[in-house]
Scaffold this active site. Structure first.
Site, short mmCIF file in Angstrom:
data_model
loop_
_atom_site.label_atom_id
_atom_site.label_comp_id
_atom_site.label_asym_id
_atom_site.label_seq_id
_atom_site.Cartn_x
_atom_site.Cartn_y
_atom_site.Cartn_z
N GLU A 93 28.00 -30.10 21.65
CA GLU A 93 28.96 -29.01 21.61
C GLU A 93 29.39 -28.61 23.00
OE1 GLU A 93 27.81 -26.95 17.39
OE2 GLU A 93 27.04 -25.99 19.18
N CYS A 106 32.26 -24.45 29.05
CA CYS A 106 30.81 -24.60 29.08
C CYS A 106 30.49 -25.96 28.46
CB CYS A 106 30.19 -23.46 28.26
SG CYS A 106 28.41 -23.61 28.09
N CYS A 113 17.74 -31.26 23.67
CA CYS A 113 17.02 -30.85 24.87
C CYS A 113 15.53 -30.90 24.60
CB CYS A 113 17.40 -29.42 25.27
SG CYS A 113 16.70 -28.94 26.86
N CYS A 117 12.46 -24.34 25.14
CA CYS A 117 12.39 -22.90 25.44
C CYS A 117 12.44 -22.16 24.09
CB CYS A 117 13.57 -22.46 26.31
SG CYS A 117 13.64 -23.32 27.90
N CYS A 120 15.83 -20.60 22.63
CA CYS A 120 17.06 -21.41 22.63
C CYS A 120 17.12 -22.32 21.42
CB CYS A 120 17.14 -22.23 23.91
SG CYS A 120 18.56 -23.32 23.96
N GLY A 162 21.29 -29.11 26.74
CA GLY A 162 20.58 -30.02 27.63
C GLY A 162 20.25 -29.45 29.00
N GLU A 163 19.44 -30.21 29.73
CA GLU A 163 19.00 -29.82 31.07
C GLU A 163 19.67 -30.77 32.07
OE1 GLU A 163 17.47 -27.46 32.83
OE2 GLU A 163 17.80 -28.79 34.52
N SER A 190 23.43 -25.18 35.77
CA SER A 190 22.34 -24.28 35.43
C SER A 190 21.09 -25.07 35.07
CB SER A 190 22.76 -23.40 34.25
OG SER A 190 21.71 -22.54 33.85
N SER A 213 17.60 -20.51 35.38
CA SER A 213 17.18 -19.68 34.26
C SER A 213 15.78 -19.17 34.54
CB SER A 213 17.17 -20.52 32.98
OG SER A 213 18.49 -20.92 32.68
N LEU A 214 15.66 -17.87 34.82
CA LEU A 214 14.37 -17.32 35.22
C LEU A 214 13.67 -16.69 34.02
CD1 LEU A 214 12.97 -17.28 37.94
CD2 LEU A 214 13.81 -14.96 38.26
N ASN A 289 20.94 -13.66 22.58
CA ASN A 289 21.70 -13.85 21.36
C ASN A 289 20.74 -14.25 20.27
OD1 ASN A 289 24.43 -13.48 22.39
ND2 ASN A 289 24.01 -15.32 23.58
N CYS A 334 25.56 -18.26 24.20
CA CYS A 334 24.47 -18.96 24.89
C CYS A 334 23.30 -19.18 23.98
CB CYS A 334 23.94 -18.15 26.06
SG CYS A 334 25.18 -17.53 27.13
N1 SAH Z 1 19.00 -26.21 30.57
C1 SAH Z 1 19.82 -25.38 31.42
C2 SAH Z 1 21.24 -25.16 30.89
C3 SAH Z 1 21.43 -24.88 29.41
S1 SAH Z 1 21.07 -23.26 28.82
C4 SAH Z 1 19.13 -24.06 31.67
O1 SAH Z 1 18.08 -23.84 31.12
O2 SAH Z 1 19.63 -23.28 32.47
C5 SAH Z 1 22.26 -22.17 29.53
C6 SAH Z 1 21.77 -20.72 29.58
O3 SAH Z 1 21.70 -20.13 28.27
C7 SAH Z 1 20.35 -20.64 30.16
O4 SAH Z 1 20.24 -19.59 31.09
C8 SAH Z 1 19.56 -20.36 28.92
O5 SAH Z 1 18.31 -19.82 29.23
C9 SAH Z 1 20.47 -19.44 28.16
N2 SAH Z 1 20.07 -19.22 26.77
C10 SAH Z 1 19.39 -20.05 25.97
N3 SAH Z 1 19.16 -19.48 24.76
C11 SAH Z 1 19.73 -18.26 24.81
C12 SAH Z 1 19.84 -17.19 23.86
N4 SAH Z 1 19.34 -17.28 22.62
N5 SAH Z 1 20.49 -16.08 24.25
C13 SAH Z 1 21.03 -15.99 25.49
N6 SAH Z 1 20.96 -16.96 26.41
C14 SAH Z 1 20.32 -18.09 26.08
#
Ligand code: SAH
Length: 358
Positions: A93, A106, A113, A117, A120, A162-163, A190, A213-214, A289, A334
């Site tokens: 997507e 985006c 992935c 996490c 996600c 993906g990463e 990111s 992403s912290l 989200n 996101c």
């Molecule tokens: N793998 C990379 C890029 C993809 S995710 C990364 O981790 O940064 C892009 C952003 O969306 C990241 O900051 C991720 O943590 C965030 N994200 C993932 N799930 C989410 C959710 N349910 N709500 C809001 N942001 C989310």
């Protein structure tokens, strides 16, 4: 599956090499690059600046790897989510996010992935495969054509599926190609914190913006929601970031998802400031989200709490933005990208939750 190699992932130098004997003159490679990436030509037949027999020879040997648009979901706020089908049947997507005069695409770097996490949805569905450079670039071409967009005012964020730093092999040529029509200052990669990838990028001559992403201010909580933190804990991550060269006026963006009762206390804002001390940083707060597959505890804080968290960061001198939710009525926000249609997903999600006891 089409065995012909795709030309879309080749920067001009590689294109010259690959086309080699097929073209009659070396400058043809540059003409072909222009046709592919500036005009967005999808078929060799449309390269009318080339002789007919050259067009024929190219089509025999190569393909132009545009994805098929399997579906498009337009949100009430103008955000449009694309589901692309790739030539081996994998799906990914990408999202087009208009915002006044700006426009952000985006895009995805992998189909799936592996990082898992917990917040996600992409991670919930598990690993897929790396995209090729051509498949990364083609997302931009396909959306631009579908929405009739020029390169002006366009921004790209690698925040789809993906990463990206686990796919540097494709990311690098893709950035080289995309960076010729969109300034790298308008492209952001990111990462979930893949330290070797950050170190590799630090050595590149030209770099896009970096976002990290912290999501938690300490190792215990970060490892709980981001398993990758066990491989690259905060001390290692921040030390790699301290060594990351930044151009003048640039900052590293730290994405921080706010999850109610988990990481949204004002004291966490203080910890965050301490953690980022000495870095040229800005914080992007993202109220989580929610999604049916994530469970009941993964919900955003009340607006009041988001505001308090943000105000505390500002008081302590941090640059902060709060990411507005876009496209959530079409699951384009996101963390909601899963490359499934809704009906199929809810059935599979139930089966998956049942088998995993989640
Ligand atoms: N793998 C990379 C890029 C993809 S995710 C990364 O981790 O940064 C892009 C952003 O969306 C990241 O900051 C991720 O943590 C965030 N994200 C993932 N799930 C989410 C959710 N349910 N709500 C809001 N942001 C989310």
């Amino acid at each position: 599956m089409d065995p012909r190699p795709d030309l879309l992932g080749l920067a001009p130098e590689s294109l010259r090499e690959v086309l080699g004997e097929v073209v009659d003159r070396p400058f043809r490679a540059d003409q072909i690059f222009q046709a592919l990436h500036v005009r967005g030509v999808r078929e060799f037949a449309a390269m009318t600046e080339l002789h007919k027999d050259l067009r024929g020879r190219l089509a025999e040997r190569f393909r132009i790897g545009w994805p098929e648009i399997a579906s498009r979901a337009l949100s009430a706020d103008g955000t449009c989510k694309y589901l692309f089908r790739l030539h081996d049947g994998a799906s990914i997507e990408a999202v087009d996010i208009p915002d006044r005069e700006r426009r952000t695409l985006c895009i995805s770097s992998q189909a799936g992935c592996a990082l898992a996490c917990t917040f996600c949805v992409t991670g919930f569905w598990g690993a897929g495969r790396n995209l090729t450079a051509g498949e990364i670039v083609a997302q931009v071409l396909a959306i631009r054509a579908d929405r009739e967009l020029g390169p002006a005012g366009l921004r790209l964020v690698f925040m789809g599926m993906g990463e990206p730093l686990l796919n540097l092999e494709a990311l690098r040529p893709a950035l080289d190609i995309l960076g010729r029509s969109i300034s790298l200052r308008r492209i952001t990669v990111s990462t979930a914190g893949v330290v070797p990838g950050i170190e590799a990028m630090a050595a590149w001559e030209r770099r896009p913006n970096l976002a990290v992403s912290l999501h938690a201010p300490d190792d215990a909580r970060r490892s709980q929601v981001m398993p990758i933190n066990r491989s690259y804990p905060l001390a290692e991550l921040l030390s790699a970031l301290r060594g990351y060269p930044l151009e003048r006026g640039r900052k590293i963006t730290f994405e921080y998802i706010l999850i109610r009762g988990f990481n949204d206390a004002v004291a966490d804002a203080d910890r965050l400031v301490k953690l980022l001390a000495g870095l040229r940083a800005k914080v992007n707060l993202i109220p989580i989200n929610p999604d049916p597959v994530l469970g009941e505890t993964m919900v955003p804080p009340a607006d009041r709490q988001i505001e308090a968290f943000q105000q505390r960061l500002i008081q302590r001198g941090m640059t902060v933005t709060v990411r507005r939710r876009r496209g959530d009525d079409v699951s384009a926000a996101c963390g909601q990208l899963r490359a499934f249609d809704r009906a199929a997903r809810s059935k599979t999600a139930k089966a998956k939750s049942a088998s995993q006891g989640r």
